[in-house]
Each structure stands twice: as C-alpha cells, then as structure tokens.
Design an enzyme around this catalytic site. Structure first.
Site, PDB file in Angstrom:
ATOM      1  N   GLU A 171      84.081  57.922  24.492  1.00 25.78           N
ATOM      2  CA  GLU A 171      83.948  57.228  25.836  1.00 25.78           C
ATOM      3  C   GLU A 171      85.201  56.291  26.058  1.00 25.78           C
ATOM      4  O   GLU A 171      85.043  54.894  25.718  1.00 25.78           O
ATOM      5  CB  GLU A 171      82.762  56.633  25.954  1.00 25.78           C
ATOM      6  CG  GLU A 171      81.322  57.316  25.945  1.00 25.78           C
ATOM      7  CD  GLU A 171      80.368  56.846  26.258  1.00 25.78           C
ATOM      8  OE1 GLU A 171      80.166  55.281  26.250  1.00 25.78           O
ATOM      9  OE2 GLU A 171      79.222  57.313  26.392  1.00 25.78           O
ATOM     10  N   GLU A 359      75.707  63.452  23.377  1.00 25.92           N
ATOM     11  CA  GLU A 359      75.066  62.318  23.531  1.00 25.92           C
ATOM     12  C   GLU A 359      74.165  62.395  24.506  1.00 25.92           C
ATOM     13  O   GLU A 359      74.449  62.677  25.610  1.00 25.92           O
ATOM     14  CB  GLU A 359      75.555  60.645  23.612  1.00 25.92           C
ATOM     15  CG  GLU A 359      76.263  60.132  22.269  1.00 25.92           C
ATOM     16  CD  GLU A 359      76.768  58.732  22.284  1.00 25.92           C
ATOM     17  OE1 GLU A 359      76.174  58.185  23.347  1.00 25.92           O
ATOM     18  OE2 GLU A 359      77.777  58.509  21.956  1.00 25.92           O
TER      19      GLU A 359
HETATM   20  C1  NOJ Z   1      77.164  55.855  24.678  1.00 26.24           C
HETATM   21  C2  NOJ Z   1      77.617  55.141  23.468  1.00 26.24           C
HETATM   22  O1  NOJ Z   1      78.389  56.056  22.877  1.00 26.24           O
HETATM   23  C3  NOJ Z   1      76.861  54.635  22.199  1.00 26.24           C
HETATM   24  O2  NOJ Z   1      77.394  53.958  21.473  1.00 26.24           O
HETATM   25  C4  NOJ Z   1      75.792  53.969  23.010  1.00 26.24           C
HETATM   26  O3  NOJ Z   1      74.777  53.288  22.222  1.00 26.24           O
HETATM   27  C5  NOJ Z   1      74.911  54.694  24.003  1.00 26.24           C
HETATM   28  N1  NOJ Z   1      75.988  55.089  24.957  1.00 26.24           N
HETATM   29  C6  NOJ Z   1      73.764  54.234  24.567  1.00 26.24           C
HETATM   30  O4  NOJ Z   1      74.357  53.197  25.396  1.00 26.24           O
END
Ligand code: NOJ
Length: 453
Positions: A171, A359
């Site tokens: 990200e 994710e």
């Molecule tokens: C994306 C992130 O990569 C992760 O670290 C985070 O905890 C989750 N989203 C949830 O917000």
C-alpha cells in the site's frame, strides 16, 4: 429437503486461500533481538496520535509465540500465510551492519511454517521504516531507495531457498500520502511540500523496482514477485454501460500515479498535467527499474466509492449517507461490490497476469469472548458477501488466483491501536490468549470445500 446448490459457489482448483498479517502489527519485541527503532515505534509515542496511546511494543507477542500461531493456522486448514519482514530487525539502522539475531529469527519462523505445511508469502516492506532512515530524509530521499535495494538483496539471498512468493511493498499510498501529506495519520507524521510528496511515491516505486530486481537476481527457481496496492475502488451505482464508463474514468484518474509507471513505464500526460511543477525528479533508468515485469498484482480491497455518469463531466462521485452500513472502522463501508469492480477494473486497465487479493476483512471494536466463543456473525456475513463478488469476478474472466483474509489475529491497527479488531482469531492483549472466532470456523470450511458456504 432438496440438496443445497453448490454450482455457482465453487472456486477454481488450486485457488490459494490464506491469511495475512504484518510484522509491526503482531510481532512485538519491538526493542528485542537487536531490532532497531522503526518510525512507528517513535510515532506511537507522540501524545494524541494513537487511540489510547497504544504502542507496538508487545502487540500479539508473535515473536515469542509464532509456533503456537502456526499450529493454530494448521488446525484451521490455512495453508498460505502472508507476513512481512521487519526491515529494522534485519538492518537496525536501515543500512550498515546486518543484525544476525534478526536474520536468524526469520529462519526459525520460515522453518516453523514449513513444519506446519504452510507456504509463506512475504512482504518486504509493510510500513516499518527504520527511524534512522527517516532521520536522513525517509521516503522523500533516495537514501531510502539505496538502503532498500541492499535490504531486498539481503533478504532474498538469505531466504530465497525458503520463500518463493515475494511482495515488494504494501500500500504505497498509506506510507506516503497518509504519512507525509497534508492530513497525516501515519508515521512519521511529517507534512512535506507537494513536490516532496510526489518524490515519496516515486521513491516507493523505485523500491518496488529494486524488490523485483532482487527476486530475479537472487530468488532462485520458481521465485515470483509482485506489488500489493490498495487501488481506490469505484462502484458504478448501476451496472449500466454509462455508469461503468464513469467508474472506469474515476478508477484511471485515482490510480494512475502508481499503476501507470509500473505497468506502462511512464507517468501519463494526465498525471504530469495534474502535478505540474511539483512533478517528481525522474532520473535515467528509473522507469526501466519501476516497470520491470512482475508475476502478479496483489490488491488489498476493503471498500468502494459510488460513482455514476454525469452530463458534462467524466463522472459524479456520490457520497454516502452516515447511515450507510459500515464496520467500526468508519472508512470501511460494507460494499462487497468493491471487490468485483476493483479486480475487474485493474484487470481491464492494466492486464496483470494474475491477481491475488492480498487483504480483505473488517474491523470491529467489541468482540467479547463468552464461554470460549466469539460470535462474530457480522464478520462471517462480511466475508461471505465479499467472496460472492470475488467469485463473480472470476466467472467474468478476471484471473484472480487467491484470497488472503486480513487478518489472522486481532492486532495493532495503526492509529486505532488495539481497539479495532480485524482478526478471525481473537487475541486477549492482557493474557495473549488466542480464541478462534466463529468467522475462522467459517473460513476453514470455505477452504476445505473450496466454495462459499
Ligand atoms: C491495510 C493494511 O495493509 C493493514 O496493515 C491494515 O491493518 C488493514 N489495511 C486494515 O486497516
């Protein structure tokens, strides 16, 4: 009773099912084993930045409990695990001497995964920049790019025999714009000029390129590599040609500064017009590095924005009413269609060979353990809804090859500390007891049957 139909709910053979975490969010041992300070170790101590002042110091104590956690994964039938390596555990100062204790730790961890029959998917960088590099300019400076190149070479050479699936960065938006932009909400929390902000993206893209280069050079047979992006995801408010075209225009506009350089090897004229005099410095060779072919694109998809066609404009961005269903993370509107449109638009615009959802999940605050159970029916429904839309994308021809739930464990949710729980396994942060939630049983069943249940 007639048998339940399964025709439209089965995933392709060999579909990869997994769970995801990140080192800073679960490991703890923030100052143990020779690890250096990360920007989050520093930032979490600034008063008012983190809910309840929570630190990453202990987190899920995974550093000491990884064997127990992997045995639990195995018992749930989770055979793929996305984790990250903590850069400051390998290079406490970002570059310079290697910390052998940190190197040895991940060897033990990968060995324990192998013993449990779990395949690692390793993110090289998940936001925990060594503080020493931030002190030298952090993401605004190419010093970080050079240090990352050495770090990537080091970890791929070291672990290439045990790790075949590599993710360069997680990200880019979050550790650049949220960390150095006008409204910071992430470490290091330093607002820089618009030009410097554009340098942060460019430097991150260069690091991605070095990650790819390192895997090609040292990854050995069968090594694969890609980026994990959290592209902004539009949802056409109706699935009609005109609203879909509007959503596509929105997707391109919001995502071109990251995906164009990687997939097309340049900044588009639209991007350069947008940034004008604040464009990042591009040196000879930068785009060759950034656009080196990858094996897959990882997408983290949680939520979407409704968009429709608008006379006289490319699109109209529709807001959502306060009463639109959300998780406790206010940014997380429950929009299963986002996963369909995010995957589809990424596929149609950039054509990655394979896509993995690296994710997806939801954060809620109050999930009590009662009689050894956590009845997170809300998370089960969330997952089911998103998986249906994921399957629809596959049925419509998007080459999605895997799905990782975020997250295996409740963990350190950045500025929301330990209040916001994303795990399919509950963690009691006082005792470190793990309790698999109802959603973990659900996910285990999905994996076992390879279909939505
Ligand atoms: C994306 C992130 O990569 C992760 O670290 C985070 O905890 C989750 N989203 C949830 O917000």
């Amino acid at each position: 009773m007639p048998p339940l139909s399964t025709t439209n709910s089965t995933f392709p053979d060999q579909f990869v099912w997994g769970a995801a975490t990140a080192a800073p969010q679960i490991e703890g041992a923030a100052f143990a084993g020779g690890k250096g300070e990360s920007i989050w170790d520093r930032y979490c101590r600034i008063p008012g930045r983190i809910l309840k002042g929570d630190t990453l110091d202990v987190a899920c104590d995974h550093y000491n409990r990884f064997r127990e956690d992997f045995a639990l994964m195995r018992s749930l039938g989770i055979r793929n695990y996305r984790l990250s390596i903590a850069w400051p555990r390998i290079f406490p100062k970002g570059d310079g001497p290697v910390n052998q204790a940190g190197v040895d730790f991940y060897h033990r961890l990968f060995d324990a995964l192998a013993e449990n029959g779990i395949t690692p998917w390793v993110t090289m960088f998940h936001w925990d920049l060594p503080q020493a590099l931030e002190d030298r300019g952090g993401w605004t400076d190419r010093v970080t790019v050079d240090a990352f190149a050495t770090y990537a070479d080091t970890i791929v050479k070291e672990y290439g025999g045990k790790v075949k699936n590599w993710i360069t960065l997680n990200e880019i938006r979050c550790f650049t714009i949220l960390a150095y932009g006008p409204r910071v909400n992430a470490a290091p929390g330093r607002t820089v000029s618009p030009q410097q902000l554009n340098e942060t993206y460019h430097n991150a893209l260069l690091c991605h390129g070095h990650g790819v280069r390192a895997v090609r050079a040292h990854g050995g047979k069968g090594a694969r590599v890609g980026l994990t992006d959290n592209c902004d995801t539009p949802i056409p408010v109706t699935e009609t040609e005109k609203d879909i075209a509007a959503a596509n225009a929105w997707f391109v506009e919001r995502n071109l500064h990251i995906l164009d350089p990687i997939y097309r090897g340049s900044y588009s004229p639209d991007y350069l017009a947008r940034v004008g005099k604040d464009a990042p410095t591009v040196k000879p060779g930068d785009f060759e590095l950034i656009s080196a072919p990858t094996d897959f694109l990882g997408l983290n998809i949680y939520t979407g924005f409704f968009v429709r066609a608008c006379p006289g404009a490319k699109y109209e961005d529709l807001g959502t009413h306060d009463s639109y269903p959300r998780a406790d993370s206010k940014w997380l509107k429950i929009t299963p269609q986002a996963i369909y449109w995010g995957l589809r638009l990424a596929h149609e615009n950039y054509g990655p060979k394979e896509i993995y959802v690296t994710e997806n999940g939801c954060g809620y605050d109050d999930e009590p353990v009662v009689n050894d159970e956590v009845l997170d029916l809300h998370r089960r429904d969330f997952l089911r809804g998103y998986l249906r839309e994921l399957l629809r994308a596959i049925q419509d021809g998007v080459p999605v090859k895997g799905y990782f739930v975020w997250s295996l464990l409740d963990n350190y949710e950045w500025a929301d500390g330990y209040t916001r729980r994303f795990g399919i396994v509950h963690v009691d942060f006082e005792t470190q007891a793990r309790t698999p939630k109802l959603s973990s049983r659900y996910f285990a069943e999905v994996i076992k049957l390879n279909r939505i249940v």
